[in-house]
Write an enzyme that holds these catalytic residues in place. Structure first.
Site, PDB file in Angstrom:
ATOM      1  N   ASP A  24      16.460  -0.140  18.925  1.00 18.32           N
ATOM      2  CA  ASP A  24      17.575   0.196  18.036  1.00 18.32           C
ATOM      3  C   ASP A  24      17.576  -0.785  16.865  1.00 18.32           C
ATOM      4  O   ASP A  24      17.555  -2.001  17.087  1.00 18.32           O
ATOM      5  CB  ASP A  24      18.878   0.064  18.839  1.00 18.32           C
ATOM      6  CG  ASP A  24      20.063   0.636  18.093  1.00 18.32           C
ATOM      7  OD1 ASP A  24      20.122   0.506  16.851  1.00 18.32           O
ATOM      8  OD2 ASP A  24      20.939   1.200  18.754  1.00 18.32           O
ATOM      9  N   ASN A  38      22.379   8.603   2.806  1.00 22.25           N
ATOM     10  CA  ASN A  38      22.402   9.810   1.954  1.00 22.25           C
ATOM     11  C   ASN A  38      22.969   9.401   0.594  1.00 22.25           C
ATOM     12  O   ASN A  38      23.498   8.297   0.452  1.00 22.25           O
ATOM     13  CB  ASN A  38      23.203  10.938   2.621  1.00 22.25           C
ATOM     14  CG  ASN A  38      24.625  10.519   2.906  1.00 22.25           C
ATOM     15  OD1 ASN A  38      25.368  10.161   1.999  1.00 22.25           O
ATOM     16  ND2 ASN A  38      25.005  10.524   4.172  1.00 22.25           N
ATOM     17  N   GLY A  46      22.874   9.250  12.944  1.00 26.02           N
ATOM     18  CA  GLY A  46      21.618   8.520  13.115  1.00 26.02           C
ATOM     19  C   GLY A  46      21.733   7.033  12.800  1.00 26.02           C
ATOM     20  O   GLY A  46      22.698   6.371  13.184  1.00 26.02           O
ATOM     21  N   VAL A  47      20.746   6.527  12.078  1.00 20.66           N
ATOM     22  CA  VAL A  47      20.701   5.116  11.698  1.00 20.66           C
ATOM     23  C   VAL A  47      21.953   4.738  10.893  1.00 20.66           C
ATOM     24  O   VAL A  47      22.570   3.689  11.120  1.00 20.66           O
ATOM     25  CB  VAL A  47      19.439   4.837  10.843  1.00 20.66           C
ATOM     26  CG1 VAL A  47      19.456   3.437  10.265  1.00 20.66           C
ATOM     27  CG2 VAL A  47      18.167   5.055  11.673  1.00 20.66           C
ATOM     28  N   ASP A  48      22.313   5.587   9.966  1.00 23.39           N
ATOM     29  CA  ASP A  48      23.453   5.356   9.072  1.00 23.39           C
ATOM     30  C   ASP A  48      24.736   5.146   9.886  1.00 23.39           C
ATOM     31  O   ASP A  48      25.483   4.173   9.674  1.00 23.39           O
ATOM     32  CB  ASP A  48      23.575   6.596   8.160  1.00 23.39           C
ATOM     33  CG  ASP A  48      24.342   6.322   6.890  1.00 23.39           C
ATOM     34  OD1 ASP A  48      24.717   5.161   6.647  1.00 23.39           O
ATOM     35  OD2 ASP A  48      24.561   7.290   6.128  1.00 23.39           O
ATOM     36  N   SER A 135      13.814   9.429   7.001  1.00 23.18           N
ATOM     37  CA  SER A 135      13.723  10.892   6.822  1.00 23.18           C
ATOM     38  C   SER A 135      13.269  11.688   8.044  1.00 23.18           C
ATOM     39  O   SER A 135      13.258  12.920   7.991  1.00 23.18           O
ATOM     40  CB  SER A 135      12.794  11.279   5.648  1.00 23.18           C
ATOM     41  OG  SER A 135      13.417  11.065   4.411  1.00 23.18           O
ATOM     42  N   THR A 136      12.893  11.009   9.141  1.00 25.76           N
ATOM     43  CA  THR A 136      12.311  11.769  10.262  1.00 25.76           C
ATOM     44  C   THR A 136      13.338  12.213  11.307  1.00 25.76           C
ATOM     45  O   THR A 136      12.965  12.699  12.373  1.00 25.76           O
ATOM     46  CB  THR A 136      11.200  10.953  10.961  1.00 25.76           C
ATOM     47  OG1 THR A 136      11.752   9.739  11.467  1.00 25.76           O
ATOM     48  CG2 THR A 136      10.067  10.630  10.002  1.00 25.76           C
ATOM     49  N   GLY A 137      14.631  12.047  10.994  1.00 31.96           N
ATOM     50  CA  GLY A 137      15.688  12.511  11.892  1.00 31.96           C
ATOM     51  C   GLY A 137      16.364  13.733  11.289  1.00 31.96           C
ATOM     52  O   GLY A 137      15.772  14.806  11.185  1.00 31.96           O
ATOM     53  N   TYR A 139      16.839  14.534   8.350  1.00 36.24           N
ATOM     54  CA  TYR A 139      16.149  15.080   7.171  1.00 36.24           C
ATOM     55  C   TYR A 139      14.836  15.781   7.514  1.00 36.24           C
ATOM     56  O   TYR A 139      14.138  16.273   6.622  1.00 36.24           O
ATOM     57  CB  TYR A 139      15.935  13.978   6.125  1.00 36.24           C
ATOM     58  CG  TYR A 139      17.174  13.651   5.294  1.00 36.24           C
ATOM     59  CD1 TYR A 139      18.374  14.338   5.483  1.00 36.24           C
ATOM     60  CD2 TYR A 139      17.146  12.664   4.301  1.00 36.24           C
ATOM     61  CE1 TYR A 139      19.505  14.033   4.727  1.00 36.24           C
ATOM     62  CE2 TYR A 139      18.272  12.372   3.533  1.00 36.24           C
ATOM     63  CZ  TYR A 139      19.441  13.056   3.754  1.00 36.24           C
ATOM     64  OH  TYR A 139      20.553  12.771   2.989  1.00 36.24           O
TER      65      TYR A 139
END
Ligand code: AR6
Length: 192
Positions: A24, A38, A46-48, A135-137, A139
């Site tokens: 994590d 974004n 997600g990460v955000d 971008s791999t989640g 997006y």
């Protein structure tokens, strides 16, 4: 590669260390961790979501000030804020591209997100930076296509630019994506 095990891989490269870690990003103690944000910078999933939740309201306050002053970020842009209650000192918020099939400039935009984040960290004279797989989640950028771009932008940056960065960590959330990055790292010639 040195000191490798099933959850970590490290590569000494050009006087710097490039690492893959499964885990994590919140737990990272790097000078700066990168948020897959974004354009509106008001948080998300997600990460955000994890960064804002663990870092507390100071991060969102600074994001609000940035948006009020500059307007929404462009895809590929990066800005820096406090890391609030996180172990890291700063958070760099960057916006990766939404995957639209690959013919909409996604690869260049993804490369820009990494490059602009690395430049910003260098401008601040920071030494260590942790990235998620941007971008791999949500997006939907395919990890097998995103990983070579992510790794090669970091390697190019460490090779070409005068940078203060001595440690770059990709923090990968599960075994599948960790394996994708491992394959990419093993395939790139790192000498020089
Ligand atoms: N630590 C490390 N990696 C994580 C974590 C974590 N805590 N959580 C998820 N991942 P995403 P994006 C992985 O969706 O695709 C947000 O709502 C995840 O498995 O966080 O760039 C923003 O507000 C995936 O591999 O970012 C934007 O609207 C990778 O991190 C949008 O999502 C990126 O997944 C950005 O989408």
């Amino acid at each position: 590669m040195k000191r490798d095990d099933a959850r970590e891989k490290h590569l000494e490269f050009n006087g710097a260390v490039l690492s893959l870690v499964m885990g994590d990003i919140i737990a990272q103690s790097a000078d700066v961790i990168v948020n897959a944000a974004n354009p509106g910078l008001m948080g998300g999933g997600g990460v955000d979501g994890a960064i804002h939740q663990a870092g507390g309201p100071a991060i969102l306050d600074e994001c609000k000030r940035i948006i009020a002053k500059h307007g929404p970020l462009q895809t590929g842009e990066a800005v820096i804020t406090t890391a609030g209650d996180l172990k890291a000192k700063f958070v760099i918020h960057t916006v990766g591209p939404i995957w639209l099939g690959g013919r909409d400039g996604e690869s260049d935009l993804l490369a820009s997100a990494y490059r602009n984040s690395l430049s910003l960290a260098t401008d601040r004279k920071l030494e260590s930076i942790a990235f998620p797989s941007i971008s791999t989640g949500a997006y939907r950028y395919p990890a097998t296509k995103a990983a070579p771009i992510a790794v090669s932008e970091v390697v190019k940056f460490l090779r070409l630019e005068t940078t203060t960065i001595r440690r770059v960590v990709f923090v990968l959330f599960n075994q599948e994506i960790f394996d994708v990055y491992t394959k990419v790292l093993e395939a790139i010639p790192f000498q020089g």
